[in-house]
Scaffold this motif. Sequence first.
Motif, short mmCIF file in Angstrom:
data_model
loop_
_atom_site.label_atom_id
_atom_site.label_comp_id
_atom_site.label_asym_id
_atom_site.label_seq_id
_atom_site.Cartn_x
_atom_site.Cartn_y
_atom_site.Cartn_z
N ILE A 162 0.84 -1.20 0.00
CA ILE A 162 0.00 0.00 0.00
C ILE A 162 0.88 1.25 0.00
O ILE A 162 0.69 2.17 -0.81
CB ILE A 162 -0.95 0.00 1.23
N GLU A 163 1.87 1.25 0.91
CA GLU A 163 2.77 2.42 1.01
C GLU A 163 3.56 2.64 -0.28
O GLU A 163 3.90 3.77 -0.62
CB GLU A 163 3.75 2.24 2.19
N SER A 164 3.87 1.54 -0.98
CA SER A 164 4.66 1.65 -2.22
C SER A 164 3.83 2.15 -3.39
O SER A 164 4.39 2.49 -4.43
CB SER A 164 5.27 0.30 -2.58
N GLY A 165 2.51 2.15 -3.24
CA GLY A 165 1.67 2.66 -4.31
C GLY A 165 1.01 1.58 -5.17
O GLY A 165 0.40 1.89 -6.20
N PHE A 166 1.13 0.33 -4.77
CA PHE A 166 0.42 -0.72 -5.52
C PHE A 166 -1.07 -0.63 -5.24
O PHE A 166 -1.49 -0.27 -4.14
CB PHE A 166 0.91 -2.12 -5.09
N LYS A 167 -1.87 -0.97 -6.26
CA LYS A 167 -3.29 -1.20 -6.04
C LYS A 167 -3.44 -2.66 -5.64
O LYS A 167 -3.08 -3.55 -6.42
CB LYS A 167 -4.08 -0.92 -7.33
N VAL A 168 -3.92 -2.87 -4.42
CA VAL A 168 -4.00 -4.24 -3.91
C VAL A 168 -5.43 -4.76 -4.06
O VAL A 168 -6.38 -4.12 -3.60
CB VAL A 168 -3.54 -4.31 -2.44
N PHE A 169 -5.54 -5.91 -4.72
CA PHE A 169 -6.83 -6.57 -4.91
C PHE A 169 -6.83 -7.85 -4.09
O PHE A 169 -5.93 -8.68 -4.23
CB PHE A 169 -7.07 -6.89 -6.39
N LEU A 170 -7.84 -7.97 -3.23
CA LEU A 170 -8.00 -9.20 -2.45
C LEU A 170 -9.02 -10.06 -3.17
O LEU A 170 -10.17 -9.64 -3.35
CB LEU A 170 -8.46 -8.88 -1.03
N VAL A 171 -8.60 -11.22 -3.61
CA VAL A 171 -9.49 -12.09 -4.40
C VAL A 171 -9.72 -13.38 -3.64
O VAL A 171 -8.77 -14.12 -3.35
CB VAL A 171 -8.86 -12.38 -5.79
N THR A 172 -10.97 -13.63 -3.30
CA THR A 172 -11.29 -14.79 -2.46
C THR A 172 -12.41 -15.63 -3.05
O THR A 172 -13.31 -15.11 -3.72
CB THR A 172 -11.68 -14.34 -1.04
N GLY A 173 -12.35 -16.91 -2.77
CA GLY A 173 -13.42 -17.82 -3.17
C GLY A 173 -14.61 -17.78 -2.22
O GLY A 173 -15.60 -18.48 -2.44
N ARG A 174 -14.53 -16.97 -1.16
CA ARG A 174 -15.67 -16.86 -0.24
C ARG A 174 -16.90 -16.32 -0.97
O ARG A 174 -16.77 -15.46 -1.85
CB ARG A 174 -15.33 -15.91 0.92
N ASP A 175 -18.06 -16.79 -0.54
CA ASP A 175 -19.32 -16.43 -1.19
C ASP A 175 -19.69 -14.97 -0.89
O ASP A 175 -19.76 -14.56 0.29
CB ASP A 175 -20.42 -17.36 -0.69
N GLN A 176 -19.91 -14.22 -1.96
CA GLN A 176 -20.23 -12.79 -1.80
C GLN A 176 -21.48 -12.56 -0.97
O GLN A 176 -21.52 -11.73 -0.06
CB GLN A 176 -20.40 -12.19 -3.21
N GLU A 177 -22.54 -13.30 -1.30
CA GLU A 177 -23.85 -13.03 -0.70
C GLU A 177 -23.84 -13.23 0.81
O GLU A 177 -24.34 -12.39 1.56
CB GLU A 177 -24.89 -13.95 -1.35
N ARG A 197 -9.85 -3.24 -3.87
CA ARG A 197 -11.12 -3.96 -3.97
C ARG A 197 -10.99 -5.31 -3.27
O ARG A 197 -9.95 -5.96 -3.37
CB ARG A 197 -11.45 -4.27 -5.44
N LEU A 198 -12.08 -5.71 -2.63
CA LEU A 198 -12.21 -7.09 -2.17
C LEU A 198 -13.17 -7.77 -3.13
O LEU A 198 -14.31 -7.33 -3.28
CB LEU A 198 -12.77 -7.13 -0.74
N ILE A 199 -12.69 -8.81 -3.81
CA ILE A 199 -13.53 -9.48 -4.80
C ILE A 199 -13.90 -10.85 -4.28
O ILE A 199 -13.03 -11.71 -4.06
CB ILE A 199 -12.79 -9.58 -6.16
N LEU A 200 -15.21 -11.04 -4.05
CA LEU A 200 -15.71 -12.34 -3.55
C LEU A 200 -16.41 -13.06 -4.70
O LEU A 200 -16.71 -12.47 -5.74
CB LEU A 200 -16.67 -12.13 -2.38
N ARG A 201 -16.68 -14.33 -4.49
CA ARG A 201 -17.29 -15.16 -5.53
C ARG A 201 -18.79 -14.87 -5.62
O ARG A 201 -19.51 -15.07 -4.64
CB ARG A 201 -17.06 -16.63 -5.19
N THR A 202 -19.22 -14.42 -6.77
CA THR A 202 -20.65 -14.17 -6.98
C THR A 202 -21.32 -15.43 -7.52
O THR A 202 -20.65 -16.38 -7.92
CB THR A 202 -20.85 -13.01 -7.97
N ALA A 203 -22.64 -15.38 -7.54
CA ALA A 203 -23.42 -16.56 -7.96
C ALA A 203 -23.03 -17.03 -9.36
O ALA A 203 -23.08 -18.23 -9.66
CB ALA A 203 -24.91 -16.23 -7.91
N SER A 204 -22.59 -16.09 -10.21
CA SER A 204 -22.27 -16.46 -11.59
C SER A 204 -21.05 -17.39 -11.66
O SER A 204 -20.84 -18.06 -12.66
CB SER A 204 -22.01 -15.21 -12.43
N TYR A 205 -20.25 -17.43 -10.61
CA TYR A 205 -19.06 -18.31 -10.61
C TYR A 205 -19.30 -19.60 -9.82
O TYR A 205 -18.39 -20.40 -9.65
CB TYR A 205 -17.86 -17.58 -10.01
N GLU A 206 -20.54 -19.77 -9.35
CA GLU A 206 -20.83 -20.94 -8.54
C GLU A 206 -20.51 -22.23 -9.29
O GLU A 206 -20.85 -22.36 -10.48
CB GLU A 206 -22.32 -20.92 -8.15
#
Lengths: 259, 259
Positions: A162-177, A197-206
């Motif tokens: 974060i301090e270095s200036g990267f955009k950090v994306f957290l990508v998880t298989g946890r269910d969004q809903e 962004r935190l990107i969780l698994r939506t129904a479309s990837y079930e």
Amino acid sequence: MFKAMAQCLKELIFLFFLAIFSKAAEGLKPYSRATVAPDAVNNNYCLSWRLAAEANNLRGWRTVPAQCMHYIEAYMMGGQYERDLDFITEQILSYVSEVVLSGDGMDAWILDVDDTCISNIFYYKKKRYGCEPYDPAGFKAWALKGRCPAIPAVLGLFQVLIESGFKVFLVTGRDQETLAQSTISNLHNQGFIGYDRLILRTASYEGQSAVAYKSDIRKQLVGEGYRIWGNVGDQWSDLEGEFSGNRTFKLPNPMYFVP
Amino acid sequence: MFKAMAQCLKELIFLFFLAIFSKAAEGLKPYSRATVAPDAVNNNYCLSWRLAAEANNLRGWRTVPAQCMHYIEAYMMGGQYERDLDFITEQILSYVSEVVLSGDGMDAWILDVDDTCISNIFYYKKKRYGCEPYDPAGFKAWALKGRCPAIPAVLGLFQVLIESGFKVFLVTGRDQETLAQSTISNLHNQGFIGYDRLILRTASYEGQSAVAYKSDIRKQLVGEGYRIWGNVGDQWSDLEGEFSGNRTFKLPNPMYFVP
């Protein structure tokens, strides 16, 4: 050499107390004696098993071999797991320091969540460190509590990114809903603040494999113009597939396998 | 548990004798004391280092860390290396048994040569198990002797592959012009008989990375109609890149890194 001997003696003493503890614990847990005889523990075999798992030579394994429960317990709780995490994050930080960021805000980094940013070790302790098969309802109940502790080495890496200036994306298989709120809250209460962004698994990837789902997410990010400099996860399925990133780093996890 | 303790005791005794031997050897080898102080040995650190190397988290390393020489020696000579090889070949054989061959003679398998089929351990012993940097002339002189012993577990796998009807391709970065004869002879005298082709590096691939060279060889094989069911090597550069095969298997090698 003498340090190695001292270390071995230390391990011997640790294993001795673990043996006494296990004997005592067997009286409390009726399954221990039935499924994991103390004499079935075989450090050499379990070291081979763990190495094979970490080097991606084992695929689709569903449980830790029963005879390795005490070995995995000693690995996870005895300090070597933390040392391995510390060593790998040092390597990652060394790589991070070499990346020349463009300054256009499109230099990205991907982190997995479970057992990468935050730890499920207290949950898996109750699942005999992975000797019991995956229990979706049990894991969901645990994740809803939002009480996974940060993995200190990865929190440190996250802050440097974060301090270095990267955009950090957290990508998880946890269910969004069902798990978005508790996951956001858990990450926040553990100090993971400032990610893009935190990107969780939506129904479309079930029903899709983690490799397919995470590859597609990365493809979208690359489509948005992001350059993925690094990708860190505890599962090979975090790192395999398309658009995996300029460098990938596999954190140790001998407790479960996500296909 | 008690087996683990017995093993630790065994290791302690092994390390004790190794310490005595090392002390004695230091009188003979003036570099030992200068570069690897016995008290610099750190099993935990070296285990983290080895795991990181095997999980492909380290790239482009040129030498084994000096403080890990005794650890790597103990790993390579003390039995765990063989146990790791045996464990992985068991996994490979399990996968082989599941493959349904088409019977058209186009079911292929790729094996690397150095430290996959045949071992360079006696050469690397003199290079302090990889603590000394790569010595092209020294390695060439060793390879010309044609005296690398077979790795028993891989020879067993090779024989099963041949008997099962796979076309086995041995793909090596060794130089075709200078090392073809000694390599053919060495493989033959170690029992590697019945493979389809031994493919060595020709002048046209000079200066290319192992990943680029080996990917191109595999591309040609796929172009000829072969289905690559498996690909086994001791280096990640054997397994990365294009047309890597339906399954890849990384054999352990903590002594050197081929880019």
